[in-house]
Design an enzyme around this catalytic site. Structure first.
Site, PDB file in Angstrom:
ATOM      1  N   ASN A 311      25.835   3.237  12.780  1.00  9.15           N
ATOM      2  CA  ASN A 311      25.159   2.981  11.502  1.00  9.15           C
ATOM      3  C   ASN A 311      25.643   1.634  10.937  1.00  9.15           C
ATOM      4  O   ASN A 311      26.231   1.553   9.856  1.00  9.15           O
ATOM      5  CB  ASN A 311      25.439   4.116  10.523  1.00  9.15           C
ATOM      6  N   HIS A 342      28.952  10.515   0.838  1.00 13.72           N
ATOM      7  CA  HIS A 342      28.107  11.486   1.533  1.00 13.72           C
ATOM      8  C   HIS A 342      27.974  12.799   0.780  1.00 13.72           C
ATOM      9  O   HIS A 342      27.079  13.587   1.097  1.00 13.72           O
ATOM     10  CB  HIS A 342      28.650  11.757   2.932  1.00 13.72           C
TER      11      HIS A 342
END
Length: 439
Positions: A311, A342
């Protein structure tokens, strides 16, 4: 470095939305008189902003308000505070808002024992991406890459003038090609693409999009095979010894294929809108960073390199936002913040803390190997073993992060798979002690 937000399955736009050819060059900070623009450029900003608003309402429904409020709040802070004071309040406001929304998800999942609505999950994903753009923009302003003429809230500037000045920033934070997915696009790149003349090459874009489409097709076919392999397996509840390793590897492989497919899809849609790679850039513009480097991710024997390439645009954002700002334990700070960003689910907290220790151990192991291994045969054996161990540790971390219940996390930790991170933990303590003695 981090697990991706929920990807987007919605179309974005086409290449005429943005320019960015050689005639649109600029260097240094983006001055304010180029940000507040009239005429055709104003129409481009409005089109991107209106598209983002419409897409948000269509995908999120009433939850779209949870994205609009922090975006408008960030614009107000940007125009109200000076460049040297804008980053910290903007960062705290954005992360506080996102944390409150994540607490709502925790309340639904853990207290009410209910499944959250799909629209709310899409909203959280979009909010995480908005946090990236807000903090990236505030850092650009703080570092002098973007110049903003700050105004006091009670200043005498006319309302239309304030709206014209705020339009580019509102458009950047909510523009629809990146609202629900895609690599992080900096404000400088966004500004260059919108203000510059279009350099869209149909032949180049058609080939790039066709290649990306073939990659997605191949990944989706592999997902069918991996899904079948997972479905016929016993699962972590019934597995024994090496069978647990195969089950963990196949389940993590399915997750990885899903990530790769979504990252390439998001990148292709961003490129189709004119904000991706393959369009002439400006002198002071940051290069486009794709999220998926599949070959590197699947062939590297270094966990630290895997972490930097996983990512990738988010990894670079975290490095700039946290790692480079941290004075003590910057690596640990980065992974702790990643867990916070997150949502702080139990599996995410465990997974990212485990990841931080594994990366630290990886540095020590490879440093020791460079000075200890002499023969080519031993080096080849070392690379093969570390490659396999890296892939298995990553599989372990992926399953931990994806675990949405304490019972699932406990099954993983209580399985034979915990041997792999434990090996790196033991080597970490032994090599750290050796390094301390040498020093």
């Amino acid at each position: 470095m981090v697990m991706p937000p929920s990807p987007s399955f919605l179309w974005r736009g086409s290449g005429y939305l943005a320019g960015g050819g050689p005639n649109g060059k600029h260097s240094g900070p983006v001055p304010q008189d180029r940000v507040a623009v009239p005429g055709a450029l104003c129409f481009r900003y409005l089109f991107l902003l209106a598209g983002g608003g419409a897409l948000a309402v269509a995908a999120m429904g009433a939850f779209a308000v949870l994205v609009f409020v922090p975006a408008l709040g960030a614009v107000v802070l940007i125009h109200s505070l000076g460049p040297r004071h804008v980053h910290r309040p903007t960062f705290l406001f954005q992360m506080s808002w996102q944390t409150l929304c994540h607490l709502g998800l925790h309340y639904t999942e853990y207290y009410l024992q209910e499944s959250p609505s799909t629209r709310f999950c899409i909203t959280l994903s979009s909010l995480m991406l908005l946090t990236q753009r807000v903090t990236s923009l505030s850092l650009d302003i703080f570092e002098g890459k973007v110049e903003v003429a700050s105004e006091a809230i009670g200043s005498e500037s006319s309302l239309p003038k304030r709206l014209w000045k705020a339009l580019p920033y509102c458009s950047y934070l909510l523009f629809f090609p990146a609202l629900l997915g895609g690599p992080l696009c900096s404000f400088q790149r966004f500004q260059s693409r919108v203000q510059g003349p279009s350099s869209w090459d149909p032949r180049h874009s058609l080939w790039a999009l066709t290649w990306q489409g073939l990659q997605i097709l191949g990944l989706e076919c592999l997902k069918v095979v991996m899904r079948w392999a997972v479905s016929v397996g016993a699962g972590l509840t019934d597995c024994r010894h090496l069978q647990c390793v195969y089950i963990m590897w196949s389940m993590a492989g399915l997750f990885k294929l899903t990530y790769y497919s979504h990252w390439i899809l998001d990148e292709s849609l961003l490129q189709a809108a004119g904000f991706g790679s393959g369009f002439g850039g400006s002198t002071g513009e940051e290069s486009f960073v794709p999220d998926a480097d599949i070959w590197m991710l699947e062939t590297t024997h270094k966990l630290s390199l895997f972490t930097r390439k996983w990512n990738q645009s988010t990894a670079q954002w975290l490095r700039r936002l946290v790692f480079q700002q941290g004075r003590t334990w910057p690596l640990l700070q980065t992974f702790v913040f990643s867990a916070w960003w997150h949502g702080l689910h139990p599996g995410q907290v465990f997974g990212f803390l485990c990841w931080a220790v594994m990366v630290k151990a990886d540095y020590l192991i490879h440093t020791f190997a460079k000075v200890s291994i002499r023969s080519q045969l031993m080096w080849l054996l070392y690379r093969t073993l570390t490659w396999a161990h890296t892939q298995l540790i990553i599989a372990y971390i992926i399953l931990a992060v994806e675990a949405r219940s304490l019972s699932s996390l406990w099954l993983l930790c209580n399985s034979y798979n915990s041997v792999f991170p434990m090996v790196y933990c033991i080597l970490f303590f032994l090599l750290a002690k050796r390094k301390h003695k040498c020093n």
